[in-house]
Design an enzyme around this catalytic site. Sequence first.
Site: not given
Length: 507
Positions: A265-267, A269-270
């Site tokens: 998920s994008k999270r 990556g963050d």
Amino acid sequence: MTDGTNDKKVRVRFAPSPTGGLHLGGVRTVLFNYLFAKQHGGDFVVRIEDTDQTRFVAGAEDYIFETLKWCGLTPDESPLHGGPFAPYRQSERKPMYKEFADKLVKEGKAYYAFDTAEELDAKRKEISNFQYGHAIRGAMKNSLTLSAAETEGLLAAGTPYVIRILLPENEEVKFTDLIRGEVVFNTSQVDDKVLLKADGMPTYHLAVVVDDYKMEITHAFRGEEWLPSAPVHVLLWKYLFGLENMPQWAHLPLILKPDGNGKLSKRDGDRLGFPTFALDWIDPKTNEITTGFRERGFLPEAFINMLAALGWNDGSGQEVFSLDEMVDKFSIERVHKGGAKFDYEKAKWYNQEWIKKLPVSTYQAQVKEILAEKGIVANDDNLEQVLNLVKERCVFLNDFVEQARFFFKPSETPDIASIQPKWDEKKNMFFIELIRAYELSTVWEAADLEVEFKELSAANQLKPGELMLPFRIMLVGGKFGPGVFEIAAILGRDETLSRIRHVLSLL
Ligand code: GLU
């Protein structure tokens, strides 16, 4: 299993909903569709699935097209590129869907449901794992439980309704997935999906089937998360159009977190410090910025190569593929069923390979811009030469800043501390003589400069090895960079001598 092509022209579609930035999994879906279409001389269609107005995000559609442009995956038909099946935005096709929902109702394959949001909520609270399907529909307010007259009355009074598909009980729905082989679902596990909403808009399920039919789509490759919806789509194909022209389905494997535990998920990556979107995305509601691969300094060639490898290889062990090579070698049967773990180190490796492989002219303008952002004015006369000299050392395009900066701007803080401990008058004299010798050189080329340097060091009974580090620090400012004589050759006589003089004055 074959890839399902026959004499019909291959037509594939990417059908994103404009609900936010495009995750790299979405770009991989585009890529596989594109590769397949181009390999078969077919068409790649982009259709914007914006029927859920509540999830619409401004700017998301433009962002999708900018991403495709950066990746070099040009659609043949889309809202932007036009085409014979326009419009390509589902919101603009709204009137086309209702007749199909009505037809299904008439044929007893779908029904009106009048349950209000409150009534549905109450049922959800009452029944755990509530699913509007064969077990529940009999207790709800719909045209199956109401009499024909009651239904007519409600419709005539303008009561809001949705149309739901009537799923048969305990029937098997089968289809052949080009990656997974035969897939079987039991209809009792699936709910009666809404096909037409109270606002007259179709849901995704109805729209996707009607549009794939109308746009003569032959192959539909999409993410694995759509697999549970497939039985509804197959049934709709059966009820509305017979199964003959149904596209061949392929559900692409998930892209997993680096540790393999669940979908990336994008999270993630963050949290782990890597991009998950192709380009920077600014959420218009929160203004939150998600960094893109482009802005991190990735080349599009590397980005798509890395994406293709998440689930596909050609079996030969080759890893670096250009888009044209991929078009040539791709095959949907060689896409794995299992999820593909995202590996950022591997993504970086691809980028490094592509920075080395491509002629620097492909990314020179971009590097020049990156340098300019750091206040470095690169001179076009020798920029190409400089980039060629340092490209081996760059993983990201942004690395050119560190690796190339000193060609255009002398270091403000040369690392004299590394020279001082072994510095003496003999070395000082050597460099003063070197300045004189270089002032008189007739050719200014790396090999000649090196010969002169070595002859002079021998004449002074000094080992060239001891003089190289000071020389490098004079020209570069630090202990890195390509061959020092090549650097001097590019810097030119005046700049080389001025840098030697400057550092000598500091010692
Ligand atoms: N609109 C769906 C999405 O947002 C498309 C799924 C499909 O390709 O059928 O991904």
